[in-house]
Write a protein that holds these residues in place. Structure first.
Motif, PDB file in Angstrom:
ATOM      1  N   TRP A  11       6.669   9.274  12.590  1.00 36.03           N
ATOM      2  CA  TRP A  11       5.627   9.975  11.825  1.00 36.03           C
ATOM      3  C   TRP A  11       6.262  10.968  10.873  1.00 36.03           C
ATOM      4  N   LYS A  12       5.687  11.076   9.704  1.00 38.30           N
ATOM      5  CA  LYS A  12       6.265  11.970   8.703  1.00 38.30           C
ATOM      6  C   LYS A  12       5.894  13.426   8.942  1.00 38.30           C
ATOM      7  N   GLY A  13       4.918  13.680   9.819  1.00 37.23           N
ATOM      8  CA  GLY A  13       4.503  15.054  10.073  1.00 37.23           C
ATOM      9  C   GLY A  13       3.390  15.496   9.149  1.00 37.23           C
ATOM     10  N   ARG A  14       2.905  16.712   9.420  1.00 36.62           N
ATOM     11  CA  ARG A  14       1.804  17.218   8.593  1.00 36.62           C
ATOM     12  C   ARG A  14       2.325  17.906   7.337  1.00 36.62           C
ATOM     13  N   LEU A  15       1.395  18.209   6.439  1.00 36.03           N
ATOM     14  CA  LEU A  15       1.711  19.039   5.281  1.00 36.03           C
ATOM     15  C   LEU A  15       2.235  20.367   5.807  1.00 36.03           C
TER      16      LEU A  15
ATOM     17  N   ASN B  71       6.974   2.639  11.008  1.00 35.51           N
ATOM     18  CA  ASN B  71       6.128   2.020  12.036  1.00 35.51           C
ATOM     19  C   ASN B  71       5.759   0.575  11.713  1.00 35.51           C
TER      20      ASN B  71
ATOM     21  N   LEU C 225       5.621   5.496  17.616  1.00 35.48           N
ATOM     22  CA  LEU C 225       4.743   5.908  16.516  1.00 35.48           C
ATOM     23  C   LEU C 225       4.963   7.391  16.208  1.00 35.48           C
ATOM     24  N   GLU C 226       5.143   8.214  17.261  1.00 36.50           N
ATOM     25  CA  GLU C 226       5.445   9.638  17.049  1.00 36.50           C
ATOM     26  C   GLU C 226       6.757   9.795  16.291  1.00 36.50           C
TER      27      GLU C 226
ATOM     28  N   SER D   7       3.366   4.165  21.563  1.00 34.41           N
ATOM     29  CA  SER D   7       2.917   5.493  21.144  1.00 34.41           C
ATOM     30  C   SER D   7       4.101   6.391  20.838  1.00 34.41           C
TER      31      SER D   7
ATOM     32  N   LEU E  58       0.834  -1.198   0.000  1.00 36.42           N
ATOM     33  CA  LEU E  58       0.000   0.000   0.000  1.00 36.42           C
ATOM     34  C   LEU E  58       0.872   1.253   0.000  1.00 36.42           C
ATOM     35  N   ARG E  59       1.956   1.201   0.771  1.00 38.64           N
ATOM     36  CA  ARG E  59       2.722   2.428   0.983  1.00 38.64           C
ATOM     37  C   ARG E  59       3.865   2.606  -0.008  1.00 38.64           C
TER      38      ARG E  59
ATOM     39  N   LYS F 247       6.783  19.142   8.034  1.00 38.52           N
ATOM     40  CA  LYS F 247       7.414  17.831   7.885  1.00 38.52           C
ATOM     41  C   LYS F 247       8.415  17.592   9.008  1.00 38.52           C
TER      42      LYS F 247
END
Lengths: 446, 253
Positions: free
Chosen positions: A256-260, A316, A252-253, A249, A219-220, A263
């Motif tokens: 994380w790639k971060g938001r638009l 992850n 997982l942080e 948790s 998928l990724r 980043k």
């Protein structure tokens, strides 16, 4: 029905016994004789239980021939064992003949069935029809001299509980957590006998984890739906179980790639790049810490000459995949995780047995080799078990071969063996229905 | 007279302003009557359906996915056994070797056999048979076997009680708070209980009072903080929402 004209039974049972732990992923096999030598892990051969077909070199590999395979790309597997039970006898027969009875069988395992006993393990809760098929094939097709079929993990009771003990008697109380390819089962065993009503099964096994990683990677990143072999290799190489839910948790942080527009740098202590094998210069891939520059280069900026490499970034996925063993609800499986399953299994036992079981937990099966699995299991069980109980949890020294070793130790005692074995003559006389009943109720070994 | 009350539900964001809503409470029978009315269900996420409950479509997708992840062999690919194979020695063996069934067929057969009406009345077996798909939550009550009901002489093979082993270690001090020794009759019943069926051997769901299920982004695996308005899947942010809608959204699945 078996043929009526039964042959004369051999006067004595053969001295050699073929011990088969016939798993869905691998067969653990070895020939055991009644000699005083103590069997060890080295006497056990692990054979892939599959017929694999490569569309690239147009070759079909049976079982141990897989070791000759040089290109695992798009390798398709046919597995005779499904959910732990032998379902397809056409393939299983071909594999057994190839490994044990045929002319091409390796020297260490070749045997003449008519002069050999067979101990065959099965998963618990096997449908009766499949058991019957199995018995009939063993006697009518392979014609083993004598045969005993039993639930594999129970034979772990014959492994010594401590290094010093050489008792031939089964361990009194033993709780086996068998986290294998097909599923994970919790088996409370009392004096070598499984307490059937307390057995619990969890859908999550190694197969599901591999398929889940395959799904996520496809998928990724790239479509890898045909690359079961590769993804299994990646899973074994990189996955780990987070030490706790809190740590899960945090990890997982960190991955994380971060938001638009916001980043984040991926934490290269967790995120890995897996260098995929190209099956020209390399058969196996390897993992290395994530390098953002290299993975940017991946997008079309590869050198035209010189070595190209394809990278599969793993963030992850590394810990979210094995997390399913502890939180199956993460993908919607309505079951508790392994620690909860242990408690559910114990909940129907009387207090005294519960105490004995909790103090003697042994983990077998390949998933227990995932880094961090034992630590997580220990800490989650600690939280569930009341403080006044002694909790003693160990992983078998070789969790894959441990059940086989228990079976081999069991097979080493001629007297004990004689009580459970059914000879071909007996089978010919009484038939498979009788045999099924005997093995179902006849697991009481003094 | 129905009781009328303004519910602080999240429907407010869908339809601005406020409305009177007839509070009938949670009524599963209503859901059962018209499970297909997805628009209405979707408009009342906090109403009839709990925060963590799933639509039938989502449930179907999840169970399909689990079945897919748990698949052993791909029935589409057909790998022949190479070389010449030895011929089956008996008719019986030939029949068994030629089976092309998969494990699910055998398990279905087993279930069907169990749910067939038992020869005699309401025994424990029929209780299991009546609900073949119920998980192990039904099982902890071991069906009382005849050996338990009739307190016959305990077999001589009953082993000694368990905590003899722990006599001489640190457990000593709490020995008195230890459980009573094993009741031989109970133990015998436990050991002679028949195996469960495959379906009944599965563990039950996590306890209701445990931590709520975690949700992850459908695309990247981070926390799924946002629900897709169309299909209810979780995503982590705008970027993943776009990717989700482009590929995986179940709305049109």
């Amino acid at each position: 029905m078996p043929p009526k004209g039964s042959k004369k039974a051999a006067a004595t049972a053969p001295a050699r016994t073929l011990v088969l732990d016939n798993g869905a992923y691998t067969i653990k096999a070895g020939l055991v004789s009644a000699a005083p030598a103590n069997p060890s892990y080295d006497d056990c051969v692990v054979i892939p239980n599959c017929v694999a077909r490569s569309t690239r070199d147009k070759r079909t590999y049976i079982a141990s021939e897989l070791a000759q395979c040089k290109d695992f790309g798009e390798l398709a597997f046919r597995r005779p064992v499904e959910k732990g039970f032998i379902v397809n006898w056409e393939a299983e027969k071909a594999i057994w003949e190839h490994e044990f009875t045929g002319a091409g069988a390796g020297e260490g395992l070749r045997c003449e069935p008519k002069e050999t006993n067979l101990i065959l393990t099965e998963k618990p809760n096997c449908p009766k029809e499949l058991q019957k098929n199995c018995d009939e094939i063993v006697f009518e097709q392979f014609e083993f001299a004598a045969y005993y079929r039993c639930i594999g993990p129970t034979l772990n009771a014959y492994n010594p509980s401590s290094v010093g003990s050489f008792s031939a008697l089964p361990q009194e109380c033993l709780l086996i957590i068998d986290t294998s390819y097909s599923d994970t089962t919790i088996l409370p065993i009392y004096h070598g006998q499984l307490i059937q009503s307390a057995l619990r099964r969890l859908t999550v096994g190694g197969k599901l984890l591999t398929n889940y990683l395959k799904e996520l990677s496809s998928l990724r990143h790239y479509n890898m739906l045909e690359e079961t072999y590769l993804l299994n290799e990646i899973k074994e190489a990189v996955s780990f179980v987070a030490p706790s839910t809190q740590q899960f948790s945090e990890d997982l942080e960190r991955t994380w790639k971060g938001r638009l527009g916001d980043k984040r740098e991926l934490d290269s202590s967790i995120v890995l790049d897996y260098v995929l094998p190209d099956y020209e210069r390399s058969i196996h891939g390897y993992a290395r810490p994530h390098d953002p520059a290299k993975s940017r280069m991946r997008r079309g900026l590869q050198p035209l000459q010189g070595p190209r490499e394809d990278l599969l970034p793993l963030g992850n996925e590394r810990f979210a995949v094995p997390e399913l063993l502890f939180n199956p609800t993460d993908i919607g499986i309505q079951e508790v995780g392994v620690p909860g399953a242990v408690m559910q299994s114990l909940s129907i036992l009387p207090e005294a047995l519960k105490v004995g079981m909790l103090a003697n937990i042994v983990v077998v099966g390949g998933n227990s080799l995932i880094q961090g699995f034992m630590e997580r299991l220990q800490s989650e069980l600690m939280a569930l078990v009341p403080a006044e109980y002694v909790l003693n949890l160990t992983r078998a020294e070789d969790p894959i071969k441990h059940t086989w070793l228990g079976a081999a130790r069991f097979a080493r005692e001629p007297e004990r063996l004689k009580q459970v074995l059914v000879s071909k003559a007996e089978y010919d006389e009484r038939g498979s229905a009788w045999l099924g009943k005997k093995f179902a109720g006849g697991e009481k070994v003094a | 007279m129905p009781h009328v009350e303004v519910l602080p539900n999240s429907a407010a964001s869908v339809a601005p302003g406020w409305t009177y809503v007839v509070d009938t409470g949670y009524d599963p029978s209503k859901i059962a009557i018209n499970p297909k009315n997805k628009k209405r269900v979707a408009a009342h996420p906090g109403g009839a359906r709990g925060e963590h409950e799933l639509t039938s479509r989502q449930q179907l997708a999840i169970s399909r996915r689990i079945a897919e992840l748990n698949k052993d062999n791909d029935p589409k690919q057909n790998i022949q056994i190479p070389g010449k194979t030895s011929t089956p020695k008996t008719q019986n063996a030939r029949r068994i070797i030629q089976y092309q069934r998969q494990i699910k067929h055998w398990l279905d057969d087993e279930e069907a056999q169990l749910s067939a009406p038992p020869p005699r009345g309401a025994t424990a077996a029929s209780r299991i048979a009546a609900q073949p798909l119920r998980r192990s939550s039904t099982m902890p009550s071991i069906p009382p076997t005849p050996s338990e009901a009739t307190p016959g002489p305990a077999p001589s093979t009953i082993p000694r009680p368990v905590h003899r082993e722990t006599d001489d270690d640190i457990l000593m001090s709490i020995e008195r708070s230890m459980p009573p020794p094993l009741n031989p009759v109970e133990l015998e019943a436990l050991l002679s209980a028949p195996p469960l069926s495959y379906a009944a051997s599965h563990v039950g769901p996590p306890p209701a009072n445990g931590p709520p299920p975690r949700h992850f982004c459908d695309n990247c695996g981070y926390w799924g903080k946002i629900k897709c308005l169309r299909c209810g899947a979780r995503v982590c942010g705008l970027e993943c929402k776009d990717a989700h809608e482009a590929t995986r959204c179940l709305k049109w699945a």
